[in-house]
Motif scaffolding. Structure first.
Motif, PDB file in Angstrom:
ATOM      1  N   GLU A 174      12.042  -2.811 -12.381  1.00  0.00           N
ATOM      2  CA  GLU A 174      13.309  -3.119 -13.059  1.00  0.00           C
ATOM      3  C   GLU A 174      13.804  -1.913 -13.856  1.00  0.00           C
ATOM      4  O   GLU A 174      14.992  -1.618 -13.878  1.00  0.00           O
ATOM      5  N   GLU A 175      12.877  -1.203 -14.491  1.00  0.00           N
ATOM      6  CA  GLU A 175      13.235  -0.030 -15.281  1.00  0.00           C
ATOM      7  C   GLU A 175      13.773   1.100 -14.408  1.00  0.00           C
ATOM      8  O   GLU A 175      14.692   1.816 -14.791  1.00  0.00           O
ATOM      9  N   LEU A 176      13.196   1.251 -13.213  1.00  0.00           N
ATOM     10  CA  LEU A 176      13.585   2.341 -12.314  1.00  0.00           C
ATOM     11  C   LEU A 176      14.768   2.000 -11.414  1.00  0.00           C
ATOM     12  O   LEU A 176      15.310   2.877 -10.753  1.00  0.00           O
ATOM     13  N   GLU A 177      15.162   0.734 -11.385  1.00  0.00           N
ATOM     14  CA  GLU A 177      16.230   0.313 -10.477  1.00  0.00           C
ATOM     15  C   GLU A 177      17.537   1.021 -10.821  1.00  0.00           C
ATOM     16  O   GLU A 177      17.951   1.067 -11.968  1.00  0.00           O
ATOM     17  N   THR A 178      18.147   1.608  -9.815  1.00  0.00           N
ATOM     18  CA  THR A 178      19.416   2.308  -9.978  1.00  0.00           C
ATOM     19  C   THR A 178      20.325   1.945  -8.811  1.00  0.00           C
ATOM     20  O   THR A 178      19.899   1.346  -7.829  1.00  0.00           O
TER      21      THR A 178
ATOM     22  N   PHE B 145      21.553  -1.635  -5.016  1.00  0.00           N
ATOM     23  CA  PHE B 145      20.622  -1.310  -6.083  1.00  0.00           C
ATOM     24  C   PHE B 145      19.203  -1.342  -5.547  1.00  0.00           C
ATOM     25  O   PHE B 145      18.865  -2.149  -4.695  1.00  0.00           O
ATOM     26  N   GLY B 146      18.376  -0.464  -6.053  1.00  0.00           N
ATOM     27  CA  GLY B 146      16.984  -0.427  -5.633  1.00  0.00           C
ATOM     28  C   GLY B 146      16.232   0.645  -6.388  1.00  0.00           C
ATOM     29  O   GLY B 146      16.721   1.191  -7.378  1.00  0.00           O
ATOM     30  N   VAL B 147      15.050   0.953  -5.908  1.00  0.00           N
ATOM     31  CA  VAL B 147      14.202   1.954  -6.536  1.00  0.00           C
ATOM     32  C   VAL B 147      13.947   3.057  -5.516  1.00  0.00           C
ATOM     33  O   VAL B 147      13.513   2.789  -4.399  1.00  0.00           O
ATOM     34  N   LYS B 148      14.222   4.285  -5.911  1.00  0.00           N
ATOM     35  CA  LYS B 148      13.963   5.412  -5.033  1.00  0.00           C
ATOM     36  C   LYS B 148      12.466   5.702  -5.031  1.00  0.00           C
ATOM     37  O   LYS B 148      11.833   5.722  -6.078  1.00  0.00           O
ATOM     38  N   ALA B 149      11.918   5.918  -3.841  1.00  0.00           N
ATOM     39  CA  ALA B 149      10.483   6.166  -3.711  1.00  0.00           C
ATOM     40  C   ALA B 149      10.057   7.362  -4.546  1.00  0.00           C
ATOM     41  O   ALA B 149       9.012   7.332  -5.187  1.00  0.00           O
TER      42      ALA B 149
ATOM     43  N   ASP C 191      11.308   8.418  -7.323  1.00  0.00           N
ATOM     44  CA  ASP C 191      11.263   8.038  -8.741  1.00  0.00           C
ATOM     45  C   ASP C 191       9.995   7.263  -9.056  1.00  0.00           C
ATOM     46  O   ASP C 191       9.346   7.495 -10.075  1.00  0.00           O
ATOM     47  N   LEU C 192       9.638   6.340  -8.173  1.00  0.00           N
ATOM     48  CA  LEU C 192       8.426   5.545  -8.371  1.00  0.00           C
ATOM     49  C   LEU C 192       7.195   6.445  -8.334  1.00  0.00           C
ATOM     50  O   LEU C 192       6.321   6.367  -9.202  1.00  0.00           O
ATOM     51  N   CYS C 193       7.125   7.328  -7.351  1.00  0.00           N
ATOM     52  CA  CYS C 193       5.974   8.231  -7.227  1.00  0.00           C
ATOM     53  C   CYS C 193       5.877   9.160  -8.429  1.00  0.00           C
ATOM     54  O   CYS C 193       4.789   9.396  -8.957  1.00  0.00           O
ATOM     55  N   SER C 194       7.009   9.670  -8.858  1.00  0.00           N
ATOM     56  CA  SER C 194       7.021  10.549 -10.024  1.00  0.00           C
ATOM     57  C   SER C 194       6.475   9.833 -11.246  1.00  0.00           C
ATOM     58  O   SER C 194       5.657  10.370 -11.995  1.00  0.00           O
ATOM     59  N   ARG C 195       6.909   8.607 -11.466  1.00  0.00           N
ATOM     60  CA  ARG C 195       6.458   7.826 -12.614  1.00  0.00           C
ATOM     61  C   ARG C 195       4.967   7.542 -12.535  1.00  0.00           C
ATOM     62  O   ARG C 195       4.262   7.544 -13.530  1.00  0.00           O
ATOM     63  N   LEU C 196       4.463   7.314 -11.319  1.00  0.00           N
ATOM     64  CA  LEU C 196       3.046   7.026 -11.141  1.00  0.00           C
ATOM     65  C   LEU C 196       2.181   8.283 -11.153  1.00  0.00           C
ATOM     66  O   LEU C 196       0.967   8.202 -11.250  1.00  0.00           O
ATOM     67  N   GLY C 197       2.824   9.447 -11.020  1.00  0.00           N
ATOM     68  CA  GLY C 197       2.070  10.693 -10.996  1.00  0.00           C
ATOM     69  C   GLY C 197       1.362  10.934  -9.684  1.00  0.00           C
ATOM     70  O   GLY C 197       0.304  11.545  -9.647  1.00  0.00           O
ATOM     71  N   ILE C 198       1.949  10.439  -8.585  1.00  0.00           N
ATOM     72  CA  ILE C 198       1.334  10.649  -7.279  1.00  0.00           C
ATOM     73  C   ILE C 198       2.254  11.465  -6.389  1.00  0.00           C
ATOM     74  O   ILE C 198       3.471  11.466  -6.560  1.00  0.00           O
ATOM     75  N   GLU C 199       1.645  12.175  -5.477  1.00  0.00           N
ATOM     76  CA  GLU C 199       2.393  12.921  -4.475  1.00  0.00           C
ATOM     77  C   GLU C 199       2.176  12.209  -3.154  1.00  0.00           C
ATOM     78  O   GLU C 199       1.044  12.046  -2.704  1.00  0.00           O
ATOM     79  N   MET C 200       3.263  11.748  -2.569  1.00  0.00           N
ATOM     80  CA  MET C 200       3.156  10.991  -1.325  1.00  0.00           C
ATOM     81  C   MET C 200       2.688  11.876  -0.182  1.00  0.00           C
ATOM     82  O   MET C 200       2.971  13.053  -0.127  1.00  0.00           O
ATOM     83  N   SER C 201       1.974  11.259   0.722  1.00  0.00           N
ATOM     84  CA  SER C 201       1.489  11.931   1.916  1.00  0.00           C
ATOM     85  C   SER C 201       2.497  11.750   3.035  1.00  0.00           C
ATOM     86  O   SER C 201       3.276  10.803   3.039  1.00  0.00           O
ATOM     87  N   ASN C 202       2.467  12.667   3.990  1.00  0.00           N
ATOM     88  CA  ASN C 202       3.260  12.478   5.198  1.00  0.00           C
ATOM     89  C   ASN C 202       2.537  11.432   6.031  1.00  0.00           C
ATOM     90  O   ASN C 202       1.457  11.686   6.543  1.00  0.00           O
TER      91      ASN C 202
ATOM     92  N   LYS D 140       0.833  -1.188   0.000  1.00  0.00           N
ATOM     93  CA  LYS D 140       0.000   0.000   0.000  1.00  0.00           C
ATOM     94  C   LYS D 140       0.869   1.240   0.000  1.00  0.00           C
ATOM     95  O   LYS D 140       1.944   1.248   0.591  1.00  0.00           O
ATOM     96  N   VAL D 141       0.377   2.273  -0.672  1.00  0.00           N
ATOM     97  CA  VAL D 141       1.003   3.588  -0.594  1.00  0.00           C
ATOM     98  C   VAL D 141      -0.096   4.577  -0.237  1.00  0.00           C
ATOM     99  O   VAL D 141      -1.273   4.351  -0.521  1.00  0.00           O
TER     100      VAL D 141
END
Length: 129
Positions: A42-46, A53-57, A59-70, A2-3
């Motif tokens: 896999e595409e976002l893994e850096t 190696f992993g995925v920055k949150a 980067d994932l949020c940006s790609r999904l077009g969401i703004e994370m909540s506190n 969940k996000v």
């Protein structure tokens, strides 16, 4: 997995579903086993830091077009536990272990640390109630 987001796009990928929605928070369930989500990871893994190696949150949020909540701390812990479980079963991580990767601290240590943190939050909630 969940996000929790402040904003989401009008359309989400087929592997993401809005579970709950309030005035200032969207709870989005992600089917992390879905092949399209795995492809995105896999595409976002850096390389986050040398050898890791992993995925920055962000980067994932940006790609999904969401703004994370506190998030509240217990929600962050839940997300962290989910991510750690994904790491533990990731084929690349498993391959590293098979080739002799032996860190001083391991996945189980991270899970234990989060469990202790959850217990402390519960203890503090009980004493403040």
């Amino acid at each position: 997995m969940k996000v929790y987001a402040k904003t989401i796009p009008h359309t989400l990928p087929d592997w993401a579903t809005v579970v709950t929605k309030s005035a200032d928070l969207f709870e989005v369930e992600i089917n992390d086993k879905h092949p399209n989500f795995q492809s995105l990871l896999e595409e976002l893994e850096t390389e986050i830091e040398p050898g890791t190696f992993g995925v920055k949150a962000e980067d994932l949020c940006s790609r999904l077009g969401i703004e994370m909540s506190n998030l509240h701390l217990h929600q962050l812990i839940e997300q962290a536990q989910t991510l750690i479980s994904l790491i533990a079963t990731h084929p690349y991580y498993e391959q590293l272990l098979k080739t002799g990767y032996q860190p001083d601290l391991n996945i189980a240590d991270a899970q234990t640390a989060l469990t202790y943190l959850e217990w402390e939050l519960e203890r503090n909630r009980e004493t403040s109630a």
